[in-house]
Design a protein around this motif. Sequence first.
Motif, mmCIF file in Angstrom:
data_model
loop_
_atom_site.group_PDB
_atom_site.id
_atom_site.type_symbol
_atom_site.label_atom_id
_atom_site.label_comp_id
_atom_site.label_asym_id
_atom_site.label_seq_id
_atom_site.Cartn_x
_atom_site.Cartn_y
_atom_site.Cartn_z
ATOM 1 N N VAL A 1 -0.473 2.470 10.977
ATOM 2 C CA VAL A 1 0.050 3.323 9.909
ATOM 3 C C VAL A 1 -0.563 4.717 9.984
ATOM 4 O O VAL A 1 0.149 5.727 9.955
ATOM 5 C CB VAL A 1 -0.231 2.700 8.524
ATOM 6 C CG1 VAL A 1 0.193 3.663 7.415
ATOM 7 C CG2 VAL A 1 0.513 1.378 8.371
ATOM 8 N N ARG A 2 -1.879 4.771 10.080
ATOM 9 C CA ARG A 2 -2.578 6.060 10.019
ATOM 10 C C ARG A 2 -2.198 6.994 11.145
ATOM 11 O O ARG A 2 -2.224 8.219 10.988
ATOM 12 C CB ARG A 2 -4.090 5.813 10.036
ATOM 13 C CG ARG A 2 -4.926 7.076 9.777
ATOM 14 C CD ARG A 2 -4.659 7.640 8.409
ATOM 15 N NE ARG A 2 -5.352 8.910 8.214
ATOM 16 C CZ ARG A 2 -4.890 10.086 8.619
ATOM 17 N NH1 ARG A 2 -3.727 10.155 9.263
ATOM 18 N NH2 ARG A 2 -5.565 11.187 8.393
ATOM 19 N N ASN A 3 -1.846 6.446 12.308
ATOM 20 C CA ASN A 3 -1.529 7.283 13.471
ATOM 21 C C ASN A 3 -0.034 7.434 13.718
ATOM 22 O O ASN A 3 0.370 7.882 14.784
ATOM 23 C CB ASN A 3 -2.227 6.718 14.710
ATOM 24 C CG ASN A 3 -3.723 6.935 14.677
ATOM 25 O OD1 ASN A 3 -4.226 7.984 15.048
ATOM 26 N ND2 ASN A 3 -4.447 5.940 14.190
ATOM 27 N N TYR B 1 0.846 -1.191 0.000
ATOM 28 C CA TYR B 1 0.000 0.000 0.000
ATOM 29 C C TYR B 1 0.888 1.251 0.000
ATOM 30 O O TYR B 1 2.013 1.236 0.517
ATOM 31 C CB TYR B 1 -0.910 0.020 1.230
ATOM 32 C CG TYR B 1 -1.866 -1.148 1.284
ATOM 33 C CD1 TYR B 1 -3.098 -1.095 0.646
ATOM 34 C CD2 TYR B 1 -1.526 -2.317 1.966
ATOM 35 C CE1 TYR B 1 -3.976 -2.177 0.687
ATOM 36 C CE2 TYR B 1 -2.399 -3.397 2.003
ATOM 37 C CZ TYR B 1 -3.612 -3.323 1.367
ATOM 38 O OH TYR B 1 -4.473 -4.392 1.401
ATOM 39 N N VAL B 2 0.358 2.323 -0.570
ATOM 40 C CA VAL B 2 1.088 3.592 -0.618
ATOM 41 C C VAL B 2 0.560 4.513 0.475
ATOM 42 O O VAL B 2 -0.656 4.687 0.620
ATOM 43 C CB VAL B 2 0.937 4.273 -1.990
ATOM 44 C CG1 VAL B 2 1.741 5.568 -2.026
ATOM 45 C CG2 VAL B 2 1.402 3.342 -3.104
ATOM 46 N N VAL B 3 1.480 5.088 1.240
ATOM 47 C CA VAL B 3 1.124 5.995 2.330
ATOM 48 C C VAL B 3 1.703 7.374 2.036
ATOM 49 O O VAL B 3 2.876 7.499 1.664
ATOM 50 C CB VAL B 3 1.680 5.474 3.676
ATOM 51 C CG1 VAL B 3 1.361 6.443 4.802
ATOM 52 C CG2 VAL B 3 1.122 4.095 3.977
ATOM 53 N N HIS B 4 0.878 8.396 2.179
ATOM 54 C CA HIS B 4 1.338 9.763 1.951
ATOM 55 C C HIS B 4 1.846 10.357 3.258
ATOM 56 O O HIS B 4 1.223 10.188 4.308
ATOM 57 C CB HIS B 4 0.201 10.621 1.394
ATOM 58 C CG HIS B 4 0.640 11.992 0.965
ATOM 59 N ND1 HIS B 4 0.506 13.097 1.757
ATOM 60 C CD2 HIS B 4 1.250 12.409 -0.172
ATOM 61 C CE1 HIS B 4 0.988 14.159 1.126
ATOM 62 N NE2 HIS B 4 1.449 13.761 -0.042
ATOM 63 N N SER C 1 -9.078 8.019 1.396
ATOM 64 C CA SER C 1 -7.947 7.550 2.207
ATOM 65 C C SER C 1 -8.084 6.080 2.599
ATOM 66 O O SER C 1 -7.445 5.614 3.529
ATOM 67 C CB SER C 1 -7.780 8.395 3.479
ATOM 68 O OG SER C 1 -7.346 9.691 3.144
ATOM 69 N N GLU C 2 -8.923 5.334 1.875
ATOM 70 C CA GLU C 2 -9.048 3.902 2.116
ATOM 71 C C GLU C 2 -7.937 3.186 1.359
ATOM 72 O O GLU C 2 -7.741 3.421 0.162
ATOM 73 C CB GLU C 2 -10.414 3.405 1.633
ATOM 74 C CG GLU C 2 -10.652 1.930 1.888
ATOM 75 C CD GLU C 2 -10.695 1.563 3.360
ATOM 76 O OE1 GLU C 2 -10.481 0.387 3.685
ATOM 77 O OE2 GLU C 2 -10.953 2.460 4.192
ATOM 78 N N PRO C 3 -7.150 2.351 2.040
ATOM 79 C CA PRO C 3 -6.008 1.684 1.386
ATOM 80 C C PRO C 3 -6.407 0.875 0.163
ATOM 81 O O PRO C 3 -7.345 0.079 0.226
ATOM 82 C CB PRO C 3 -5.459 0.773 2.488
ATOM 83 C CG PRO C 3 -5.966 1.351 3.762
ATOM 84 C CD PRO C 3 -7.298 1.961 3.453
ATOM 85 N N GLY D 1 -2.148 10.070 5.415
ATOM 86 C CA GLY D 1 -3.199 9.141 5.013
ATOM 87 C C GLY D 1 -2.736 8.143 3.978
ATOM 88 O O GLY D 1 -1.634 8.252 3.435
ATOM 89 N N PHE D 2 -3.569 7.164 3.719
ATOM 90 C CA PHE D 2 -3.304 6.196 2.657
ATOM 91 C C PHE D 2 -3.682 6.809 1.311
ATOM 92 O O PHE D 2 -4.534 7.696 1.235
ATOM 93 C CB PHE D 2 -4.123 4.921 2.869
ATOM 94 C CG PHE D 2 -3.586 3.999 3.918
ATOM 95 C CD1 PHE D 2 -2.628 3.051 3.608
ATOM 96 C CD2 PHE D 2 -4.053 4.077 5.217
ATOM 97 C CE1 PHE D 2 -2.135 2.195 4.583
ATOM 98 C CE2 PHE D 2 -3.570 3.218 6.200
ATOM 99 C CZ PHE D 2 -2.608 2.280 5.875
ATOM 100 N N VAL D 3 -3.058 6.320 0.248
ATOM 101 C CA VAL D 3 -3.430 6.740 -1.090
ATOM 102 C C VAL D 3 -4.562 5.843 -1.566
ATOM 103 O O VAL D 3 -4.406 4.625 -1.665
ATOM 104 C CB VAL D 3 -2.234 6.649 -2.062
ATOM 105 C CG1 VAL D 3 -2.675 6.942 -3.491
ATOM 106 C CG2 VAL D 3 -1.140 7.620 -1.643
ATOM 107 N N GLY D 4 -5.718 6.452 -1.823
ATOM 108 C CA GLY D 4 -6.898 5.699 -2.235
ATOM 109 C C GLY D 4 -8.124 6.555 -2.050
ATOM 110 O O GLY D 4 -8.064 7.628 -1.428
#
Length: 253
Positions: A159-161, A73-76, A173-175, A167-170
């Motif tokens: 991850v989110r915290n 997954y991609v995380v910003h 912000s849903e992975p 946030g996640f890319v999606g």
Amino acid sequence: MAEDKNKDIESALDTAKEATEETTEEIVSEKIVSEEAVTEEAVTEESVEKKEEPLRPKSSNVKQQGDDDPHWYVVHTYSGYEDKVVRDIQNTIKSRHLEDQMFDVTVPVETIVEDVRDKNGNIVKNKKGIAEKKTKTRKKFPGYVLVHMIKNDVTWYVVRNSLGVTGFVGPGSEPVPLTDIELLKLGIKVEGLSIDVEPGDNVRVVAGEWENFEGVVKSVNNSKRTVVIPFEMSGGRMTDVEIDIDVIQKKED
């Protein structure tokens, strides 16, 4: 006279007592109002704090929101926080023993070769007059981190915290897991990826040095998982190039 004086004193004492009781009642009343205001303020502050990071709706299956297979997954992240985010997530994985749910976290990097320059910005050359080169590693996509994990409420929260994550890319912000082709473009080797190709197939290279080149497969080496494709170079010269099967895609007829 003495009796009148005593009556005056008693009357004064009663008046003072009534005044004291009224004052006490006012103080108590003010204190209650003050306490209610403080409570109201505390509730308001609590509500504001909760609004900053709303609780994620609990899934119907607390353990797993998607499938049981791990995906990338991609995380910003905030700019410049990429490495800090990686360290923070890695430390959380160890402290919470999540090695069976979170497997890797990394920052995509690329290696580039550039000219060596002096302090004035001029290219430095050796005695033969050839420009000196240096190899440099840089972030391929600044502001992004890749996480290999099983998506569930726990891993999402970790991850989110993490500090620096936005946030996640999606959508919303849903992975959303990366596809095999997207992973190859990011330089991540995909295990077990197979493409059914044979000589004569029209293909396109989707990642690597020859990305976007198209050609016809000349031969296939199954043991090495490579194909040979003749590419047209400058001047119209055809050159056979060996390409990994993992980075080619068959073109639609």
